[in-house]
Enzyme design. Structure first.
Site, short mmCIF file in Angstrom:
data_model
loop_
_atom_site.label_atom_id
_atom_site.label_comp_id
_atom_site.label_asym_id
_atom_site.label_seq_id
_atom_site.Cartn_x
_atom_site.Cartn_y
_atom_site.Cartn_z
CG MET A 44 3.22 -10.98 -9.72
SD MET A 44 2.93 -12.12 -11.10
CE MET A 44 1.79 -11.14 -12.10
N GLY A 67 -1.88 -8.18 -7.99
CA GLY A 67 -3.11 -8.09 -8.77
C GLY A 67 -3.35 -6.70 -9.31
N GLY A 68 -2.41 -5.79 -9.07
CA GLY A 68 -2.53 -4.42 -9.57
C GLY A 68 -1.77 -4.23 -10.87
CB VAL A 69 -1.93 -1.52 -13.39
CG1 VAL A 69 -1.57 -0.27 -12.60
CG2 VAL A 69 -1.49 -1.37 -14.85
CG ASP A 70 1.95 0.32 -10.34
OD1 ASP A 70 1.86 0.83 -11.47
OD2 ASP A 70 1.62 0.92 -9.30
CB SER A 71 2.77 -6.23 -9.22
OG SER A 71 1.38 -6.50 -9.21
CB CYS A 104 4.69 -3.90 5.46
SG CYS A 104 4.01 -5.22 4.44
CB CYS A 108 -2.91 -2.55 2.02
SG CYS A 108 -1.86 -3.50 3.16
#
Length: 342
Positions: free
Chosen positions: A10, A12-16, A95, A189
């Protein structure tokens, strides 16, 4: 369905956030994980707070682990080193292998989670990856380097969904409206502005050098070889030029770039090292992407001693060493490697 535990990355974005919500609705026992990766100032204060808000909304426990030291060793330092060598890095693929589907798997084992899930736009059947239904968001290219052994444990709730639908869904759920309107995360990122601005803190970027033509003649000046990648056509001088010139090679040791015309960028074969293949075949015909957001082109592949010798059946322009070459059979990802030479 037997309650299976899944660890969701997670951010903090909409996808996760929607991924965690969908999995919980499907009956999984869901826990979240926020990973502190890079050390960009102020980044985690914002995103961890968003991840905590998302976890609270979904009603799941959120774990937080600090992976900054491992990230620096496995992703960030190779990013710096690759540019310093005059090649073009692909930090996201590193990553994904080492952190998001490496350290995250270790943490899943620690808490007894059967599955690992993320908000990536990609699909898997436990044996291969497949391109997402939303072609504009497909992230399969960046996941080619993930260890084959963990594929049976991976879940991607968004693989058969469109990004527009995910935003629309979030906007329709009271309490998640703000997630729907968040800006898209940057491609890399930890790069805030440009990669050269970041490099300046670690290596000498602005060191003027010579521009050569294909015959080795000095024809101009550039502002430092790390400002250039293969195919770039601006930011250097070519004396008396009346048509565009493109960077066709970089010599880091001599701080020189060689330029030529567009046709000089044509590439018809590549050699790959450090392969990660989901197929056991050692000679096959397939298609290959040599850069993200490009069309896959037909090719013939021969594998010898963890190298792949790839003959392209049509020319590709602007191929850069250090980048990933990813093989596809239709929409099925069958592996790839790193471009060593072309």
């Amino acid at each position: 369905m037997k309650n299976k535990k899944v660890l969701v990355g997670m951010s903090g974005g909409v996808d996760s956030t929607i991924s965690a919500l969908l999995l919980k609705e499907e009956g999984y026992e869901v826990e979240g994980l926020y990973m502190k990766l890079h050390s960009k100032p102020g980044y985690h204060e914002i995103h961890q707070a968003r991840a905590e808000k998302a976890a609270d909304f979904v009603g799941v426990k959120l774990h937080v682990i600090d992976l900054q030291e491992i990230f620096n060793e496995k992703v960030f330092q190779p990013f710096i080193d690759t540019y310093a060598e005059g090649r073009t890095p692909n930090p996201c693929a590193l990553c994904n292998r080492s952190l998001k589907f490496g350290e995250m798997v270790k943490f899943a084992d620690k808490i007894g989670a059967d599955f690992i899930a993320t908000g990536h736009y990609i699909k898997t059947d436990g044996e291969y990856f497949y391109e997402a239904d939303d072609e504009t968001k497909d992230q399969s290219y960046f996941l080619f380097y993930v260890n084959k052994e963990i594929l049976p444990r991976l879940l991607f709730p968004l693989g058969d969904r469109k990004k527009s639908d995910i935003k629309e869904l979030a906007a329709s759920i009271k309490g998640l409206e703000s997630f729907a309107s968040q800006g898209e995360s940057s491609e890399i990122c930890f790069v805030e502005t440009t990669y050269t601005d970041l490099l300046k803190d670690f290596v000498e970027v602005d060191k003027k050098g010579e521009v050569l033509d294909k015959d080795g003649n000095v024809v101009g000046e550039h502002k430092g070889y790390m400002h250039y990648t293969i195919g770039k056509r601006k930011g250097f001088s070519v004396n008396g030029a009346h048509e565009p010139h493109y960077v066709i090679s970089i010599d880091a040791d001599k701080n020189q770039i060689t330029v030529g015309k567009k046709e000089d960028l044509a590439c018809n074969s590549v050699i790959l090292n450090d392969l990660n293949l989901y197929t056991n075949e050692i000679e096959f015909d397939t298609t290959v992407k040599l850069r993200y957001r490009t069309q896959a082109v037909p090719c013939h592949v021969v594998v010898k001693e963890n190298r792949a010798y790839v003959t392209l059946k049509e020319s590709v322009f602007g191929v850069a060493t250090g980048q990933a070459a990813v093989f596809y059979d239709g929409n099925k990802l069958i592996g790839g490697g790193w471009i060593e030479e072309n």
